[in-house]
Design a protein around this motif. Structure first.
Motif, PDB file in Angstrom:
ATOM      1  N   GLN A  21      -1.225   8.910  26.636  1.00 47.13           N
ATOM      2  CA  GLN A  21      -1.390   9.824  25.516  1.00 47.13           C
ATOM      3  C   GLN A  21      -0.934  11.183  26.019  1.00 47.13           C
ATOM      4  O   GLN A  21      -1.606  11.801  26.838  1.00 47.13           O
ATOM      5  CB  GLN A  21      -2.850   9.887  25.059  1.00 47.13           C
ATOM      6  N   ASP A  48      -3.195  15.750  33.555  1.00 49.05           N
ATOM      7  CA  ASP A  48      -3.569  16.053  32.183  1.00 49.05           C
ATOM      8  C   ASP A  48      -4.669  17.090  32.224  1.00 49.05           C
ATOM      9  O   ASP A  48      -5.666  16.894  32.893  1.00 49.05           O
ATOM     10  CB  ASP A  48      -4.075  14.783  31.489  1.00 49.05           C
ATOM     11  N   GLY A  50      -6.636  17.755  29.922  1.00 46.42           N
ATOM     12  CA  GLY A  50      -7.779  17.277  29.153  1.00 46.42           C
ATOM     13  C   GLY A  50      -8.733  16.541  30.060  1.00 46.42           C
ATOM     14  O   GLY A  50      -8.697  15.330  30.186  1.00 46.42           O
ATOM     15  N   ARG A  53     -10.670  13.181  29.329  1.00 48.55           N
ATOM     16  CA  ARG A  53      -9.909  11.930  29.350  1.00 48.55           C
ATOM     17  C   ARG A  53      -9.708  11.442  30.782  1.00 48.55           C
ATOM     18  O   ARG A  53      -9.765  10.250  31.053  1.00 48.55           O
ATOM     19  CB  ARG A  53      -8.572  12.123  28.630  1.00 48.55           C
ATOM     20  N   ARG A 146      -7.129  14.586  15.802  1.00 48.98           N
ATOM     21  CA  ARG A 146      -6.782  15.778  16.570  1.00 48.98           C
ATOM     22  C   ARG A 146      -6.861  15.465  18.051  1.00 48.98           C
ATOM     23  O   ARG A 146      -7.305  14.402  18.453  1.00 48.98           O
ATOM     24  CB  ARG A 146      -7.732  16.934  16.226  1.00 48.98           C
ATOM     25  N   ARG A 147      -6.439  16.416  18.854  1.00 48.36           N
ATOM     26  CA  ARG A 147      -6.445  16.227  20.303  1.00 48.36           C
ATOM     27  C   ARG A 147      -6.995  17.491  20.960  1.00 48.36           C
ATOM     28  O   ARG A 147      -6.602  18.600  20.626  1.00 48.36           O
ATOM     29  CB  ARG A 147      -5.033  15.951  20.804  1.00 48.36           C
ATOM     30  N   SER A 148      -7.912  17.297  21.881  1.00 46.52           N
ATOM     31  CA  SER A 148      -8.497  18.434  22.593  1.00 46.52           C
ATOM     32  C   SER A 148      -8.049  18.425  24.041  1.00 46.52           C
ATOM     33  O   SER A 148      -8.028  17.373  24.691  1.00 46.52           O
ATOM     34  CB  SER A 148     -10.028  18.361  22.548  1.00 46.52           C
ATOM     35  N   ASP A 149      -7.688  19.590  24.537  1.00 49.97           N
ATOM     36  CA  ASP A 149      -7.318  19.723  25.942  1.00 49.97           C
ATOM     37  C   ASP A 149      -8.375  20.482  26.727  1.00 49.97           C
ATOM     38  O   ASP A 149      -8.103  21.023  27.798  1.00 49.97           O
ATOM     39  CB  ASP A 149      -5.971  20.438  26.079  1.00 49.97           C
ATOM     40  N   GLU A 181     -11.663  14.384  18.272  1.00 52.42           N
ATOM     41  CA  GLU A 181     -10.709  14.926  19.241  1.00 52.42           C
ATOM     42  C   GLU A 181     -10.511  14.007  20.448  1.00 52.42           C
ATOM     43  O   GLU A 181      -9.741  14.333  21.347  1.00 52.42           O
ATOM     44  CB  GLU A 181     -11.191  16.292  19.736  1.00 52.42           C
ATOM     45  N   ASP A 183     -10.273   9.829  22.213  1.00 55.21           N
ATOM     46  CA  ASP A 183     -10.024   8.411  21.986  1.00 55.21           C
ATOM     47  C   ASP A 183     -11.272   7.603  22.345  1.00 55.21           C
ATOM     48  O   ASP A 183     -12.309   8.149  22.724  1.00 55.21           O
ATOM     49  CB  ASP A 183      -8.814   7.939  22.785  1.00 55.21           C
TER      50      ASP A 183
END
Length: 643
Positions: A21, A48, A50, A53, A146-149, A181, A183
């Motif tokens: 991702q 990454d 994030g 994750r 959405r995606r959170s970092d 935000e 997975d």
């Protein structure tokens, strides 16, 4: 069709999928590894920012592997690419740090029902099928939009911890945003952290080894630096993590020496289960060993050092909890010790006129009470029984042979007891004791003495080689300590309730509640009439009123069976289920198991009137008919009489 962003690794007979991702590989999909699997699904070379994750991928890798080397490697790879703030929190969680639950399970259920649109009854059915609340929620939530970092540290400090105490509506709004935000794998992990249910199959020792490998340090130095790291009063920070992995100081004197009231890492013993006839060949002569009673109390270190206000005393449990204020009589006794002293020993309750210590249940009344009243001090007088000297005059003694440390300990405590030690406040001498030596001409004679352990309220013997140094954790590199415990108490009990396990066993019923008869059935037919009544939905009081014996629950156990046996029992329990409530099943009582446990005491809190210590399954008694299972009278007979 598999797209180019999906990576497959073959692990035994299972296939593990990790999916990219952005720039991160995250574990997705269901998978199950065989017990002998050694590979891990973790790709450390793709960075990454994030951090949640990354930590989720590490968690999945650790949970999927049973191989120690693979776990250490996955940890070391994580540390090689994680930011210091994230690594600080990851180390805290992996080493056993447990912040209080921010959201209770009821609120998490309500959130899941609202967020998924699944009816409450269907969610509960799903939960019963899956067996883990966090996993159930992660499966049912819709895909994120959405995606959170945010880093792991920001997730914990800015989002997770502030949830505690918020109004339900705000909690629901925050959880809805957060789950949108992340997975599935990261959601699962976050729910575990939020609910206070995080645990993973790594020991503190493995975390220490991985940090040492990552930083190129001696594991013993890292272990010393780790002492107190999971103290909830000191949140993990980038600076604290940097201190864990910092290069040795230029000063060749011990760079990892404890400071202030910090204790040393505890040295742990190996279990010895050889029969006495084999001990001469395995251990040599008893004269090569220091033999002591193995007490059943709270393992602790008593630290006496110069602090900001002169000499001060600290008392630390093996779990690295500071328990000084709970045992003021021990602190007063320690005032006779010179500053720069650290003792290893056991905290026990020991009545003034008693020949032996009190049962562990009385020690528990002290450790669970934050406020120590005069009445409590009188009813449960605590003592510290010392059996090793770790520091003297501010100098580390752990590298000395066991025999030399023992001689110095005896001299130190003799000086304190006779008042020839440093002048201090009045010392209640009984609160600071020396663990006595036990001697016998040979191993059979020692084995005969060991048979009296329960009458003395001890668990057997500790055997320590005279040339052993004081090591770190349960290792043999420094020397040998053995715990030669007495055989467990045993009863044959009937399985009456079952609950799902955790981690790789979340889909199996592995946690069981056991019962014994309130009186022995006259024969197999009478026992069967009770079983038929239970299967027909009759409650035990009604069956008792009908003149039948009934089964009384008294213990829970989850360890002792092989994986193959667990699968067999799980299949039988599913067919024998009478009722389900949450993750627990009431089952037709037909399976008999031999349980072992270390101790037994009367208990007003349990319906059986009995509490047992460390119960586990010794074997599945497929040869034992139901009516021959033990009774409450059998349990009562195992209770120790007056010492």
């Amino acid at each position: 069709m598999v797209n180019e962003a999906t990576k497959f690794e073959r692990c035994g007979s299972a296939q593990v999928r990790t999916q990219a991702q952005g720039s991160a590989w995250v574990v997705s999909g269901d998978y199950k590894l065989e017990p002998e699997t050694t590979c891990v699904a973790f790709e450390p070379t793709l960075r990454d920012n994030g951090g949640m994750r990354e930590f989720a991928a590490l968690f999945a890798a650790l949970d999927a592997s049973t191989a120690t080397t693979a776990k250490v490697e996955a940890l070391a790879q994580y540390y090689a690419q994680a930011a210091a703030r994230d690594a600080a929190w990851a180390t805290y969680f992996l080493a056993g740090g447990k912040p209080r639950a921010a959201v209770n399970s009821r609120a998490l259920r309500e959130f899941a029902v609202t967020a998924t649109g699944v009816p409450a009854w269907l969610f509960e059915e799903s939960y019963q099928a899956v067996g883990d609340l966090a996993e159930t929620i992660a499966h049912l939530l819709p895909p994120p939009t959405r995606r959170s970092d945010l880093s792991l540290a920001d997730w914990v400090e800015q989002r997770l911890l502030p949830l505690r105490g918020l109004p339900p509506a705000q909690v629901l709004a925050h959880l809805t945003q957060y789950m949108d935000e992340l997975d599935g794998g990261a959601r699962f992990l976050l729910i575990k952290l939020i609910g206070g249910g995080f645990r993973v199959g790594v020991s503190r020792l493995l975390v220490t080894r991985a940090l040492a490998q990552h930083a190129g340090l001696d594991p013993k130095a890292v272990a010393q630096r780790m002492v107190g790291y999971t103290d909830a009063a000191q949140p993990p920070t980038a600076a604290r993590f940097a201190a864990l992995v910092a290069p040795p100081a230029a000063d060749p004197a011990d760079p990892a020496a404890p400071v202030g009231g910090t204790p040393y890492p505890f040295f742990l013993a190996q279990s010895l289960s050889l029969p006495p006839a084999e001990l001469p060949a395995a251990l040599g002569a008893p004269a090569d060993w220091l033999v002591e009673w193995k007490y059943d109390g709270i393992r602790a270190q008593l630290v006496r050092r110069c602090g900001g206000q002169g000499a001060q005393t600290w008392l630390w449990s093996r779990g690295e909890e500071l328990i000084t204020e709970r045992f003021p009589e021990i602190v007063r006794a320690a005032a006779q010790l010179p500053p720069g002293t650290v003792l290893d020993g056991e905290v026990l309750v020991w009545d003034a006129d008693a020949a032996h210590p009190a049962p562990f249940a009385r020690v528990q009344t002290r450790i669970t009470r934050r406020t120590v009243t005069a009445k409590l001090l009188r009813s449960t007088p605590a003592v510290f029984v010392a059996y090793d000297l770790l520091e003297r005059d501010g100098q580390d003694q752990r590298g000395l042979p066991q025999s030399e440390r023992r001689l110095r300990l005896e001299g130190l405590l003799e000086a304190a007891a006779t008042g020839t030690g440093p002048a201090s406040a009045e010392c209640p001498a009984a609160a600071l004791r020396l663990s006595p030596r036990v001697s016998a001409p040979d191993w059979p004679a020692l084995a005969a003495l060991r048979e009296h352990s329960r009458a003395r309220q001890v668990e057997g013997f500790m055997l320590k080689r005279h040339d052993a140094r004081y090591g770190v954790g349960r290792t043999r590199e420094a020397g040998l300590w053995w715990k030669w415990k007495i055989e467990p108490l045993r009863v044959d009990a009937v399985l009456v309730y079952a609950q799902r396990g955790h981690g790789r066993r979340a889909s199996l019923y592995t946690d069981y509640t056991f019962a014994v008869w309130d009186r022995a059935p006259a024969d197999a037919a009478e026992a069967q009439r009770y079983v038929d009544g239970v299967a027909a939905g009759q409650a035990p009081p009604a069956l008792r009123n009908a003149g039948l014996p009934v089964l009384v629950p008294f213990a829970k156990a989850y360890s002792g069976l092989t994986d193959a046996e667990i699968r067999q029992v799980d299949a039988l329990l599913r067919r024998a289920t009478l009722e389900k409530f949450g993750p627990v099943r009431t089952v037709v009582p037909t399976l008999v198991f031999e349980l072992g446990f270390e101790g037994i005491q009367a208990s007003a809190r349990h319906k059986s009137g009995i509490a047992v210590r460390f119960p586990r399954m010794l074997r599945w008694r497929t040869d034992k008919p139901l009516h021959e299972a033990d009774t409450l009278a059998s349990l009562q007979a195992l209770r120790p009489g007056p010492a």
